[in-house]
Design an enzyme around this catalytic site. Structure first.
Site, mmCIF file in Angstrom:
data_model
loop_
_atom_site.group_PDB
_atom_site.id
_atom_site.type_symbol
_atom_site.label_atom_id
_atom_site.label_comp_id
_atom_site.label_asym_id
_atom_site.label_seq_id
_atom_site.Cartn_x
_atom_site.Cartn_y
_atom_site.Cartn_z
ATOM 1 N N ARG A 159 -27.185 6.014 -11.977
ATOM 2 C CA ARG A 159 -25.724 5.936 -12.178
ATOM 3 C C ARG A 159 -25.370 4.858 -13.198
ATOM 4 N NH1 ARG A 159 -24.479 5.910 -5.659
ATOM 5 N NH2 ARG A 159 -25.524 7.897 -5.203
ATOM 6 N N ASP A 186 -16.038 15.886 -35.293
ATOM 7 C CA ASP A 186 -15.985 16.101 -36.737
ATOM 8 C C ASP A 186 -17.361 15.730 -37.279
ATOM 9 O OD1 ASP A 186 -15.740 15.750 -39.477
ATOM 10 O OD2 ASP A 186 -13.981 14.449 -39.366
ATOM 11 N N TRP A 205 -8.874 3.484 -38.335
ATOM 12 C CA TRP A 205 -7.824 3.764 -37.365
ATOM 13 C C TRP A 205 -6.420 3.773 -37.954
ATOM 14 C CZ3 TRP A 205 -8.227 5.751 -32.674
ATOM 15 C CH2 TRP A 205 -9.494 5.752 -32.092
ATOM 16 N N GLU A 208 -16.304 -1.766 -35.641
ATOM 17 C CA GLU A 208 -15.569 -0.940 -34.679
ATOM 18 C C GLU A 208 -16.232 -0.995 -33.309
ATOM 19 O OE1 GLU A 208 -13.714 3.539 -34.493
ATOM 20 O OE2 GLU A 208 -15.821 3.331 -35.018
ATOM 21 N N ARG A 219 -16.568 15.530 -26.548
ATOM 22 C CA ARG A 219 -15.786 16.741 -26.269
ATOM 23 C C ARG A 219 -15.440 17.453 -27.568
ATOM 24 N NH1 ARG A 219 -10.570 16.069 -27.787
ATOM 25 N NH2 ARG A 219 -9.883 13.922 -28.075
ATOM 26 N N SER A 220 -15.248 16.671 -28.642
ATOM 27 C CA SER A 220 -14.822 17.188 -29.935
ATOM 28 C C SER A 220 -15.456 16.330 -31.012
ATOM 29 C CB SER A 220 -13.288 17.122 -30.031
ATOM 30 O OG SER A 220 -12.846 17.451 -31.329
ATOM 31 N N TYR A 233 -10.412 3.676 -26.287
ATOM 32 C CA TYR A 233 -11.825 3.327 -26.104
ATOM 33 C C TYR A 233 -12.039 1.904 -25.571
ATOM 34 C CZ TYR A 233 -12.868 7.448 -29.016
ATOM 35 O OH TYR A 233 -12.965 8.715 -29.516
ATOM 36 N N CYS A 267 -12.905 10.919 -27.919
ATOM 37 C CA CYS A 267 -13.769 12.045 -28.296
ATOM 38 C C CYS A 267 -15.165 11.839 -27.711
ATOM 39 C CB CYS A 267 -13.840 12.190 -29.812
ATOM 40 S SG CYS A 267 -12.281 12.672 -30.560
#
Length: 294
Positions: free
Chosen positions: A152, A196, A85, A63, A193-194, A111, A171
């Protein structure tokens, strides 16, 4: 050597169980959620792949290679047995997202697209036609080689103008590299951000550890530290039984990552096959299966 990584992960699971609250979400399966957690992982002490349950390392490797190559058709890794996916690129899922024009298995402006062509044209999405994108991975490699003191050295996967053209908004969405040219050490921070924590986080930690090792190898550096921060950090309620099973297990000795093929350029990294990497000493407890919320 004690396995500090596994213990940190188990502590995070317990923290969510002890301090989280039940929360609704888009999938229809509630989570037990906490706000803002962090893990700091010393990559010199071993590769952060869990030993308290077996993780499908090949799946994570394939992946991440797909992301780095900018490939948006997940059928390419599905053919290799990587089915992460399937749920989020099914015909039904894409149609519900309004992406009726994308073929099944297509990520759209997700992504992979943002890694290599941020905000740019996607050949299957008419609304993006003519847009000039940015190859963020190539930019990072250039900065690490030519200006390692730069503050940066960043990859952003969150492109507000293209979220509606992505099968799933990212995510893991922000990555920054910290280079110490004097000690020849490279560290990585990434933000989710989220998250599992039972199914997703183990693979995310491997992905960004791999990327840090790749870039360190390319620059002749040592991969030093990986720092993860999650905002909505959660366990799905249909994973609670599996979490309890994992919490009963004792961590084993950490594995070591061996990159067997020399990588001196970005092209070398992109050409890596699964046979070119090895996990030395990986002897985990058995896998613990759980359904993914879609």
């Amino acid at each position: 050597m004690s396995n500090k990584f596994d213990q940190q992960y188990l502590d995070l699971l317990q923290d969510i169980l002890d301090n989280g609250y039940r929360k609704e979400n888009r999938t229809g399966i509630d989570t037990i959620s906490v706000f803002n957690r962090q893990m700091r992982i010393n990559l010199t002490e071993g590769f952060p792949i869990l030993t308290t349950k077996k993780v499908f390392f090949r799946g994570v490797f394939e992946e991440m290679q797909m992301f780095l190559r900018g490939e948006t058709n997940t059928k390419t890794i599905e053919e290799k047995g990587v089915k992460y996916w399937q749920g989020n690129t099914s015909r039904e899922f894409l149609d519900n997202r309004g992406l009726t024009y994308l073929p099944e298995g297509e990520l759209g402006c997700g992504y992979s697209h943002q890694f290599r062509n941020f905000a740019g044209e996607h050949p299957l999405i008419p609304a993006t036609k003519g847009l000039k994108g940015i190859d963020q991975v190539a930019q990072v490699v250039d900065k690490l080689k030519n200006n390692p003191w730069d503050r940066r050295i960043i990859i952003s996967l969150w492109c507000p103008t293209q979220l509606d053209y992505s099968a799933l908004p990212p995510c893991h969405l922000y990555t920054q590299f910290y280079c110490n040219p004097d000690k020849k050490e490279l560290s990585c921070f990434f933000l989710m951000r989220s998250n599992d924590v039972f199914l997703g986080l183990p693979t995310n930690l491997i992905q960004y550890s791999l990327l840090t090792h790749y870039l360190a190898e390319l620059c002749g550096y040592t991969a030093k530290e990986l720092v993860y921060t999650g905002v909505d950090v959660h366990i799905y309620t249909n994973h609670l039984e599996q979490v309890q099973e994992q919490l009963k297990r004792e961590p084993k000795e950490p594995a070591k990552l061996v990159i067997k093929k020399k990588a001196e350029t970005l092209e070398d990294i992109l050409s890596l096959q699964f046979e070119d990497v090895e996990l030395s000493g990986y002897n985990p407890h058995p896998a613990i299966k759980a359904p993914m919320a879609v």
